[in-house]
Design an enzyme around this catalytic site. Sequence first.
Site, PDB file in Angstrom:
ATOM      1  CB  SER A 164      40.274  78.138  59.515  1.00  0.00           C
ATOM      2  OG  SER A 164      39.665  77.291  60.452  1.00  0.00           O
ATOM      3  CE1 TYR A 176      36.532  82.107  60.604  1.00  0.00           C
ATOM      4  CE2 TYR A 176      36.585  79.709  60.662  1.00  0.00           C
ATOM      5  CZ  TYR A 176      37.215  80.925  60.841  1.00  0.00           C
ATOM      6  OH  TYR A 176      38.539  80.967  61.228  1.00  0.00           O
TER       7      TYR A 176
HETATM    8  N1  LIG Z   1      41.202  81.499  66.927  1.00  0.00           N
HETATM    9  C1  LIG Z   1      41.043  80.432  66.227  1.00  0.00           C
HETATM   10  O1  LIG Z   1      40.741  79.355  66.774  1.00  0.00           O
HETATM   11  C2  LIG Z   1      41.273  80.440  64.735  1.00  0.00           C
HETATM   12  C3  LIG Z   1      41.326  79.205  64.075  1.00  0.00           C
HETATM   13  C4  LIG Z   1      41.545  79.171  62.717  1.00  0.00           C
HETATM   14  C5  LIG Z   1      41.729  80.349  62.013  1.00  0.00           C
HETATM   15  N2  LIG Z   1      41.672  81.539  62.660  1.00  0.00           N
HETATM   16  C6  LIG Z   1      41.878  82.754  61.846  1.00  0.00           C
HETATM   17  O2  LIG Z   1      42.916  83.537  62.409  1.00  0.00           O
HETATM   18  C7  LIG Z   1      42.736  84.892  62.017  1.00  0.00           C
HETATM   19  C8  LIG Z   1      42.911  85.782  63.238  1.00  0.00           C
HETATM   20  O3  LIG Z   1      41.876  85.510  64.150  1.00  0.00           O
HETATM   21  P1  LIG Z   1      42.103  85.441  65.735  1.00  0.00           P
HETATM   22  O4  LIG Z   1      41.759  84.086  66.168  1.00  0.00           O
HETATM   23  O5  LIG Z   1      43.414  86.010  66.077  1.00  0.00           O
HETATM   24  O6  LIG Z   1      40.886  86.350  66.250  1.00  0.00           O
HETATM   25  P2  LIG Z   1      40.834  87.849  66.796  1.00  0.00           P
HETATM   26  O7  LIG Z   1      41.600  87.982  68.046  1.00  0.00           O
HETATM   27  O8  LIG Z   1      39.391  88.213  66.802  1.00  0.00           O
HETATM   28  O9  LIG Z   1      41.605  88.671  65.661  1.00  0.00           O
HETATM   29  C9  LIG Z   1      41.025  89.053  64.467  1.00  0.00           C
HETATM   30  C10 LIG Z   1      41.539  90.422  64.114  1.00  0.00           C
HETATM   31  O10 LIG Z   1      40.981  90.801  62.842  1.00  0.00           O
HETATM   32  C11 LIG Z   1      40.465  92.122  62.974  1.00  0.00           C
HETATM   33  N3  LIG Z   1      39.373  92.388  62.054  1.00  0.00           N
HETATM   34  C12 LIG Z   1      38.104  91.918  62.100  1.00  0.00           C
HETATM   35  N4  LIG Z   1      37.393  92.420  61.082  1.00  0.00           N
HETATM   36  C13 LIG Z   1      38.234  93.234  60.399  1.00  0.00           C
HETATM   37  C14 LIG Z   1      38.090  94.056  59.271  1.00  0.00           C
HETATM   38  N5  LIG Z   1      36.907  94.174  58.619  1.00  0.00           N
HETATM   39  N6  LIG Z   1      39.143  94.760  58.838  1.00  0.00           N
HETATM   40  C15 LIG Z   1      40.328  94.674  59.476  1.00  0.00           C
HETATM   41  N7  LIG Z   1      40.544  93.948  60.572  1.00  0.00           N
HETATM   42  C16 LIG Z   1      39.488  93.222  61.017  1.00  0.00           C
HETATM   43  C17 LIG Z   1      40.001  92.230  64.415  1.00  0.00           C
HETATM   44  O11 LIG Z   1      39.898  93.580  64.790  1.00  0.00           O
HETATM   45  P3  LIG Z   1      38.734  94.029  65.845  1.00  0.00           P
HETATM   46  O12 LIG Z   1      38.966  93.203  67.060  1.00  0.00           O
HETATM   47  O13 LIG Z   1      38.965  95.480  66.038  1.00  0.00           O
HETATM   48  O14 LIG Z   1      37.429  93.725  65.192  1.00  0.00           O
HETATM   49  C18 LIG Z   1      41.111  91.488  65.130  1.00  0.00           C
HETATM   50  O15 LIG Z   1      42.174  92.323  65.415  1.00  0.00           O
HETATM   51  C19 LIG Z   1      41.361  84.972  61.384  1.00  0.00           C
HETATM   52  O16 LIG Z   1      41.488  85.007  59.977  1.00  0.00           O
HETATM   53  C20 LIG Z   1      40.681  83.686  61.806  1.00  0.00           C
HETATM   54  O17 LIG Z   1      39.704  83.252  60.899  1.00  0.00           O
HETATM   55  C21 LIG Z   1      41.433  81.615  63.998  1.00  0.00           C
END
Ligand SMILES: NC(=O)c1ccc[n+]([C@@H]2O[C@H](COP(=O)([O-])OP(=O)(O)OC[C@H]3O[C@@H](n4cnc5c(N)ncnc54)[C@H](OP(=O)(O)O)[C@@H]3O)[C@@H](O)[C@H]2O)c1
Length: 318
Positions: A164, A176
């Site tokens: 991130s 985080y």
């Molecule tokens: N959105 C942003 O602005 C942003 C910015 C920078 C980086 N990121 C990174 O992008 C990645 C994806 O996030 P996203 O934004 O797409 O959010 P998201 O929609 O919440 O996706 C995260 C996914 O990870 C799964 N997950 C959570 N805990 C887990 C575990 N213990 N074991 C296996 N799977 C797990 C969730 O499953 P459940 O829903 O079933 O819990 C969900 O499918 C993350 O690493 C996040 O830090 C996001």
Amino acid sequence: MWLYLAALVGLYYLVRWYRERQVVSHLRDKYVFITGCGSGFGNLLARQLDMRGLRVLAACRTEKAAEQLRAQSSDRLETVTLDIAKTENITAATQWVKERVGDRGLWGLVNNAGISGPSGCNEWLTKQDFVTTLNVNLLGTIEVTLSLLPLVRKARGRVVNISSIAGRLSAVGGGYSISKYGVEAFSDSLRRELAHFGVKVAVIEPGSFKTNMTNTERVLRQIREVWDQAGSEIKEIYGRKFLESYLKLISEHVLPAAEENLSEVTDCMEHALTACHPRTRYSAGWDAKLFYLPMSYMPTFLADAILTRILPRPAKAL
Ligand SMILES: NC(=O)c1ccc[n+]([C@@H]2O[C@H](COP(=O)([O-])OP(=O)(O)OC[C@H]3O[C@@H](n4cnc5c(N)ncnc54)[C@H](OP(=O)(O)O)[C@@H]3O)[C@@H](O)[C@H]2O)c1
């Protein structure tokens, strides 16, 4: 002199553009394992790579999410349930991947799963709050990688870690940002070690995008929960007004600026997996490119001055 300089810069970008357009061959025979495919970037990437013809092995935390993903993709995409915080889950998923990829090995490992975890000012949090986030985002990522690396090495493939922009600049407290700094450090050492085996490691550094993780209600609830658990002395030092201003800053300025087009991020992930010459780092999102990344290169006193001005002042500040 300026003309030569401009020509040199132009040439650099032309060569870079040409190199980055080269695509690896036999994509349809390549297996890619992605964690966290239930929603957000992971879900979109799984469908995107499936459409492109790669063999997607998608890990979802729940069977319900896996079922939904299967219904939205081709028969070639396969799913497995995986909680990356559980060692026995990782061992079982590794065996499942092994059975599918056989001697070809695993071309791509995408460490995408993550949580935002409890966040707020550091003093409002407990050690357990930090552990919760680090266990998934950092230790889960490391354990999945260690477990699947022999298969990736066999294919001389790719490891793509979703960090991130918070892994380059820490603007708010909690686990985080720490976890994402850890993912950056892990990726750096891994990249240098694995270069000897023809394995490439890329890091994706998105800014803020609209996914479940950045859902306003969810984020505000998490901050309020952390505030509620803080001791009375801490609450007095910061004051109710601080909390309200903090929540207002997050809900009215930070989260509404999140971008909707998730493919900005998944296109970077796809490039890291399919280009002959992937980048080491990809940043996605205007806030990452224009605000956070430049600020991460500023002298610390300047970045501190800007961020301290943006954040509200505690009631008992000097
Ligand atoms: N959105 C942003 O602005 C942003 C910015 C920078 C980086 N990121 C990174 O992008 C990645 C994806 O996030 P996203 O934004 O797409 O959010 P998201 O929609 O919440 O996706 C995260 C996914 O990870 C799964 N997950 C959570 N805990 C887990 C575990 N213990 N074991 C296996 N799977 C797990 C969730 O499953 P459940 O829903 O079933 O819990 C969900 O499918 C993350 O690493 C996040 O830090 C996001």
